[in-house]
Write an enzyme that holds these catalytic residues in place. Structure first.
Site, PDB file in Angstrom:
ATOM      1  N   ARG A 161       0.866  -1.179   0.000  1.00  0.00           N
ATOM      2  CA  ARG A 161       0.000   0.000   0.000  1.00  0.00           C
ATOM      3  C   ARG A 161       0.903   1.229   0.000  1.00  0.00           C
ATOM      4  O   ARG A 161       1.986   1.213   0.581  1.00  0.00           O
ATOM      5  CB  ARG A 161      -0.903   0.022   1.236  1.00  0.00           C
ATOM      6  CG  ARG A 161      -1.858  -1.160   1.341  1.00  0.00           C
ATOM      7  CD  ARG A 161      -2.670  -1.058   2.627  1.00  0.00           C
ATOM      8  NE  ARG A 161      -3.609  -2.167   2.759  1.00  0.00           N
ATOM      9  CZ  ARG A 161      -3.345  -3.308   3.394  1.00  0.00           C
ATOM     10  NH1 ARG A 161      -2.162  -3.482   3.974  1.00  0.00           N
ATOM     11  NH2 ARG A 161      -4.243  -4.270   3.471  1.00  0.00           N
ATOM     12  N   LYS A 185      -2.243  -2.388   7.858  1.00  0.00           N
ATOM     13  CA  LYS A 185      -3.471  -1.949   8.518  1.00  0.00           C
ATOM     14  C   LYS A 185      -3.639  -2.668   9.851  1.00  0.00           C
ATOM     15  O   LYS A 185      -3.307  -3.831   9.985  1.00  0.00           O
ATOM     16  CB  LYS A 185      -4.684  -2.225   7.614  1.00  0.00           C
ATOM     17  CG  LYS A 185      -4.815  -1.254   6.448  1.00  0.00           C
ATOM     18  CD  LYS A 185      -6.127  -1.468   5.722  1.00  0.00           C
ATOM     19  CE  LYS A 185      -6.347  -0.412   4.642  1.00  0.00           C
ATOM     20  NZ  LYS A 185      -7.644  -0.588   3.952  1.00  0.00           N
ATOM     21  N   HIS A 262      -1.836   3.096  -6.354  1.00  0.00           N
ATOM     22  CA  HIS A 262      -2.793   2.002  -6.184  1.00  0.00           C
ATOM     23  C   HIS A 262      -2.910   1.167  -7.460  1.00  0.00           C
ATOM     24  O   HIS A 262      -3.059  -0.054  -7.393  1.00  0.00           O
ATOM     25  CB  HIS A 262      -4.157   2.568  -5.793  1.00  0.00           C
ATOM     26  CG  HIS A 262      -5.041   1.568  -5.113  1.00  0.00           C
ATOM     27  ND1 HIS A 262      -4.647   0.864  -3.990  1.00  0.00           N
ATOM     28  CD2 HIS A 262      -6.300   1.136  -5.392  1.00  0.00           C
ATOM     29  CE1 HIS A 262      -5.620   0.054  -3.611  1.00  0.00           C
ATOM     30  NE2 HIS A 262      -6.629   0.202  -4.443  1.00  0.00           N
ATOM     31  N   ARG A 265      -0.087  -1.185  -7.500  1.00  0.00           N
ATOM     32  CA  ARG A 265      -0.354  -2.296  -6.566  1.00  0.00           C
ATOM     33  C   ARG A 265      -1.248  -3.332  -7.239  1.00  0.00           C
ATOM     34  O   ARG A 265      -1.017  -4.536  -7.131  1.00  0.00           O
ATOM     35  CB  ARG A 265      -1.003  -1.738  -5.299  1.00  0.00           C
ATOM     36  CG  ARG A 265      -1.438  -2.772  -4.259  1.00  0.00           C
ATOM     37  CD  ARG A 265      -1.836  -2.030  -2.993  1.00  0.00           C
ATOM     38  NE  ARG A 265      -2.790  -2.738  -2.164  1.00  0.00           N
ATOM     39  CZ  ARG A 265      -2.469  -3.610  -1.218  1.00  0.00           C
ATOM     40  NH1 ARG A 265      -1.211  -3.930  -1.012  1.00  0.00           N
ATOM     41  NH2 ARG A 265      -3.405  -4.179  -0.469  1.00  0.00           N
ATOM     42  N   HIS A 288      -4.132  -8.559   2.756  1.00  0.00           N
ATOM     43  CA  HIS A 288      -5.587  -8.617   2.888  1.00  0.00           C
ATOM     44  C   HIS A 288      -5.959  -9.607   3.992  1.00  0.00           C
ATOM     45  O   HIS A 288      -5.545 -10.764   3.948  1.00  0.00           O
ATOM     46  CB  HIS A 288      -6.238  -9.068   1.575  1.00  0.00           C
ATOM     47  CG  HIS A 288      -6.208  -8.022   0.505  1.00  0.00           C
ATOM     48  ND1 HIS A 288      -6.425  -8.310  -0.829  1.00  0.00           N
ATOM     49  CD2 HIS A 288      -5.982  -6.682   0.559  1.00  0.00           C
ATOM     50  CE1 HIS A 288      -6.328  -7.193  -1.533  1.00  0.00           C
ATOM     51  NE2 HIS A 288      -6.065  -6.196  -0.714  1.00  0.00           N
ATOM     52  N   TYR A 297      -9.631 -10.014  -8.045  1.00  0.00           N
ATOM     53  CA  TYR A 297      -8.681 -10.354  -9.111  1.00  0.00           C
ATOM     54  C   TYR A 297      -8.994 -11.692  -9.775  1.00  0.00           C
ATOM     55  O   TYR A 297      -8.243 -12.138 -10.632  1.00  0.00           O
ATOM     56  CB  TYR A 297      -7.260 -10.413  -8.547  1.00  0.00           C
ATOM     57  CG  TYR A 297      -6.772  -9.100  -7.999  1.00  0.00           C
ATOM     58  CD1 TYR A 297      -6.373  -8.077  -8.846  1.00  0.00           C
ATOM     59  CD2 TYR A 297      -6.717  -8.879  -6.629  1.00  0.00           C
ATOM     60  CE1 TYR A 297      -5.933  -6.864  -8.343  1.00  0.00           C
ATOM     61  CE2 TYR A 297      -6.275  -7.668  -6.116  1.00  0.00           C
ATOM     62  CZ  TYR A 297      -5.890  -6.668  -6.978  1.00  0.00           C
ATOM     63  OH  TYR A 297      -5.459  -5.475  -6.483  1.00  0.00           O
TER      64      TYR A 297
END
Length: 318
Positions: A161, A185, A262, A265, A288, A297
């Site tokens: 990220r 995160k 992004h 990424r 994730h 994806y």
């Protein structure tokens, strides 16, 4: 009768909870603060507050967002913030009900991410490398070019990220490091491998920053960050990198609107899957928590499977 707590007070309590209990980072907290401030301003205009707004008032706010031209994705994000806020207020017994519980958001299909081709990424990498090797560039300009090339190599090699990338510590560029520890995160850490090109780019950039420390003209000072700056955070901002990246895209013959951190990424993930990587591995690399986030994806996997059947099945030609 006890006075109702102000919206600002409740927002502060809510954000404190997110930071303490869920490990929400500064970017997440800023996004919630912006969304809830806008919601609070609307409530103020119609004579309400977080503490007394009813479901219909919340519906009126969502309708107001639509009237103001907000995209369905933005409306859905505001609704999510409202739901989290009122769940918190209910749990803390600040309210005895949850007016957001029965709200429905805008219907939206999850769009496929824009993906740069491998050739497009290669063009950007080659152009960034050329700029970093320009012999006629001033020391400060060459250092900025080396930084951009390093950022690009590391981003495409890792799929970080942008907030993770610009905040990499200087220790990430250790000599012969094959992996870097990334804090993502929720303050969660993960190991991400580096390829040879990204390791070399980091080594070259680090060597240049060391040399620049003794040159007062460059303005480089000691820092714990790999990509330092003089801003409040101490490291390069996401916005600065995004701006540099768009300028590089134009210099590479690409449209600036198609390129962002992004998007790169997404390119990292899509190109890995196209070449046979397992979806679970890509999920881990991207950081994730939920596989459903990575499943955006799956169109790449499906196309690859179709291609395999078309090209390799013994009866495909019949």
């Amino acid at each position: 009768m006890r006075a109702k707590p102000s919206d600002a007070k409740l927002t502060g309590l809510f954000l404190d909870m997110l930071a303490a209990e869920q490990g929400a980072g500064p970017n997440t907290l800023d996004a919630y603060r912006r969304d809830l401030t806008d919601f609070s301003e609307f409530l103020g205009r119609v004579g309400h507050s977080f503490a007394d707004a009813e479901t219909q008032t919340l519906r009126d706010y969502l309708a107001d967002l639509d009237t103001r031209g907000f995209k369905s994705t933005s409306v859905a994000r505001r609704l999510s913030a409202m739901r989290h806020l009122y769940r918190f207020l209910l749990n803390e017994r600040i309210r005895g009900d949850d007016p957001a519980a029965i709200l429905s958001g805008p219907k939206r299909g999850r769009g496929l991410p824009k993906v740069l081709s491998i050739a497009d990424v290669d063009r950007m990498l080659r152009r960034a490398r050329e700029l970093s090797e320009a012999e006629d560039a001033s020391p400060s300009k060459r250092l900025r070019a080396l930084r951009l090339y390093c950022l690009l190599e590391v981003l495409y090699a890792t799929g970080l990220r942008v907030s993770e990338l610009v905040a990499l510590p200087r220790t990430a560029a250790k000599r012969d490091a094959r992996m870097i520890v990334v804090r993502g995160k929720g303050n969660k850490e993960r190991l991400v491998p580096l390829n040879e090109a990204s390791r070399q780019a980091m080594a070259d950039y680090l060597a240049a920053t060391e040399a620049a420390k003794s040159d007062k003209k460059t303005g480089v000072a000691a820092s714990k960050w790999l990509f330092p700056s003089f801003g409040e955070s101490g490291h390069l901002t996401r916005q600065h990198f995004a701006r540099d990246l768009k300028e590089l895209a134009v210099a590479s013959g690409l449209q600036a609107r198609l390129v962002s951190p992004h998007v790169l990424r997404h390119a990292f993930a899509s190109h890995l899957l196209h070449n046979g990587a397992d979806l679970r591995i890509v999920q881990t690399l991207l950081g994730h928590t939920d596989i459903s986030t990575t499943q955006i994806y799956t169109h790449v996997v499906e196309e690859r499977l179709k291609s395999l059947v078309r090209d390799l099945h013994p009866l495909a030609e019949k």
